[in-house]
Design an enzyme around this catalytic site. Structure first.
Site, PDB file in Angstrom:
ATOM      1  N   HIS A   1       0.477  -3.541  11.586  1.00 30.92           N
ATOM      2  CA  HIS A   1       1.594  -3.186  10.704  1.00 30.92           C
ATOM      3  C   HIS A   1       2.063  -1.747  10.931  1.00 30.92           C
ATOM      4  O   HIS A   1       3.184  -1.403  10.578  1.00 30.92           O
ATOM      5  CB  HIS A   1       1.274  -3.475   9.228  1.00 30.92           C
ATOM      6  CG  HIS A   1       0.465  -2.440   8.526  1.00 30.92           C
ATOM      7  ND1 HIS A   1      -0.849  -2.632   8.142  1.00 30.92           N
ATOM      8  CD2 HIS A   1       0.784  -1.197   8.107  1.00 30.92           C
ATOM      9  CE1 HIS A   1      -1.286  -1.548   7.538  1.00 30.92           C
ATOM     10  NE2 HIS A   1      -0.321  -0.654   7.496  1.00 30.92           N
TER      11      HIS A   1
ATOM     12  N   ASP B   1      -4.326  -8.048  11.464  1.00 31.44           N
ATOM     13  CA  ASP B   1      -3.676  -6.729  11.383  1.00 31.44           C
ATOM     14  C   ASP B   1      -4.410  -5.724  12.259  1.00 31.44           C
ATOM     15  O   ASP B   1      -5.148  -4.866  11.765  1.00 31.44           O
ATOM     16  CB  ASP B   1      -3.630  -6.280   9.920  1.00 31.44           C
ATOM     17  CG  ASP B   1      -2.746  -5.049   9.729  1.00 31.44           C
ATOM     18  OD1 ASP B   1      -1.899  -4.796  10.613  1.00 31.44           O
ATOM     19  OD2 ASP B   1      -2.918  -4.360   8.712  1.00 31.44           O
TER      20      ASP B   1
ATOM     21  N   GLY C   1      -0.517   6.138   4.340  1.00 28.84           N
ATOM     22  CA  GLY C   1      -0.643   7.064   5.462  1.00 28.84           C
ATOM     23  C   GLY C   1      -2.012   7.015   6.126  1.00 28.84           C
ATOM     24  O   GLY C   1      -2.210   7.613   7.171  1.00 28.84           O
TER      25      GLY C   1
ATOM     26  N   SER D   1      -3.502   4.008   6.822  1.00 26.38           N
ATOM     27  CA  SER D   1      -3.547   2.760   7.594  1.00 26.38           C
ATOM     28  C   SER D   1      -3.828   3.008   9.062  1.00 26.38           C
ATOM     29  O   SER D   1      -3.331   3.972   9.639  1.00 26.38           O
ATOM     30  CB  SER D   1      -2.200   2.057   7.529  1.00 26.38           C
ATOM     31  OG  SER D   1      -2.111   1.304   6.382  1.00 26.38           O
ATOM     32  N   GLY D   2      -4.588   2.088   9.633  1.00 27.78           N
ATOM     33  CA  GLY D   2      -4.877   2.184  11.054  1.00 27.78           C
ATOM     34  C   GLY D   2      -6.085   3.052  11.340  1.00 27.78           C
ATOM     35  O   GLY D   2      -6.632   3.030  12.433  1.00 27.78           O
TER      36      GLY D   2
END
Ligand SMILES: *[C@@H]1O[C@H](CO)[C@@H](O)[C@H](O)[C@H]1NC(C)=O
Ligand SMILES: *[C@@H]1O[C@H](CO)[C@@H](O)[C@H](O)[C@H]1NC(C)=O
Length: 289
Positions: free
Chosen positions: A77, A127, A228, A230-231
């Site tokens: 995402h 994801d 912020g 995420s990942g």
């Protein structure tokens, strides 16, 4: 209301409700617990950047982790929509304070997991994404890949792990300058615990997600990732080695600040990762430090 733990870029990320929690004394989850990362404790942390015309700079949009000198692991995402080409992203390695002496690396290729469905976004599953960098980055004590787990690794309930990022420190409250990387300790939860926690908040199309075994649930009240983050990596230590077991994917605040964060479960995707990314360090007899 569903709230995704991410903010990609204005054209798709603008619908996230960011109303402050009205109840006094109850902070919502973010990378709070508020500890700046000391020295180079997490040298695999990277910042994923996207160019903002408004600020005229490469803005931080997501976290990521270095898993090989030329490869970054993040979420699918974070690189939505699919039409975006690799050249629209940059990666910053080896930084503690965002934007301090930026030396960005170009992304040469994006590989999104085929199971990821853009219209369902993070809660739809799959994801996860890989970014191949233009060239291997130079390794140092500040820049070093994290170990990936074996597919068979079981993370026991209650295991203490760490999540890091430059995301909001409360809902709607960005990390203040000088944007120092934050770390927080979280406990891994059982799938059952998370199913219970989320049973009233799932939309039907996401309902099966927590039982498919491709996500991991961790965190507690006032502890976990936020917009912020995420990942970014969820790492735990075994036998003196840090291993990345999760990728920050999404979460739900909807008034229950106790809901744990949902992470893409790395163990479920290691064979997919190694289809593209060589083992690092290379397996023996070549193996060395
Ligand atoms: C993605 O999800 C939407 C909504 O559930 C569905 O209509 C669509 O067919 C899915 N796309 C793919 C490629 O599976
Ligand atoms: C840690 O070491 C023990 C003993 O060598 C081994 O059985 C175990 O699998 C290791 N754990 C991990 C996660 O590598």
């Amino acid at each position: 209301m569903l709230w995704l733990v991410f903010l990609t870029f204005p054209c798709v990320g603008a619908s996230i409700p960011m109303t402050p929690d009205p109840r006094p004394g109850r902070e919502l989850a973010g990378i709070i617990g508020g500890c700046p990362v000391s020295a180079w404790r997490f040298p695999w942390q990277v910042s994923l950047r996207f160019y903002s015309r408004r600020s005229q700079r490469w803005e931080h949009i997501c976290g990521g982790s270095l898993i090989h000198p030329q490869w970054v692991l993040t979420t699918a995402h974070c690189v939505d929509p699919q039409e975006l080409e690799a050249c629209t992203f940059r990666v910053q390695v080896g930084q503690l304070r965002l934007y301090e002496d930026d030396r960005l690396t170009k992304v040469a290729q994006i590989i999104r997991h085929p199971k990821y469905n853009e219209s369902l976004s993070a809660p739809g599953g799959g994801d996860i994404a890989l970014l191949r960098l233009e060239a291997p980055v130079a390794l140092s004590e500040r820049v070093h890949p994290v170990s990936l787990p074996e597919a068979s690794l079981r993370v026991s309930q209650g295991k203490t792990c760490w999540v890091t990022g430059w995301g909001d420190i409360r809902i709607g409250e960005p990390l203040p300058q000088p944007f120092h990387l934050q770390e927080v300790e979280v406990k891994v939860r059982s799938d059952r615990y998370c199913q219970q926690a989320y049973r009233h908040t799932f939309r039907p199309e996401h309902a099966g997600q927590l039982t498919k075994g491709d996500v991991l649930c961790a965190g507690s009240q006032n502890r976990g990732p936020c917009l912020g983050d995420s990942g970014g990596p969820l790492v735990c230590k075994w036998n003196c080695t840090w291993v990345q077991v999760g990728v920050v994917s999404w979460g739900n605040v909807c008034g229950h600040c106790a809901l744990p964060g949902i992470y893409t479960r790395v163990m479920s995707y290691v064979s997919w990762i190694h289809h593209y990314v060589p083992q690092f360090p290379a397996p023996s007899p070549v193996g060395s430090s």
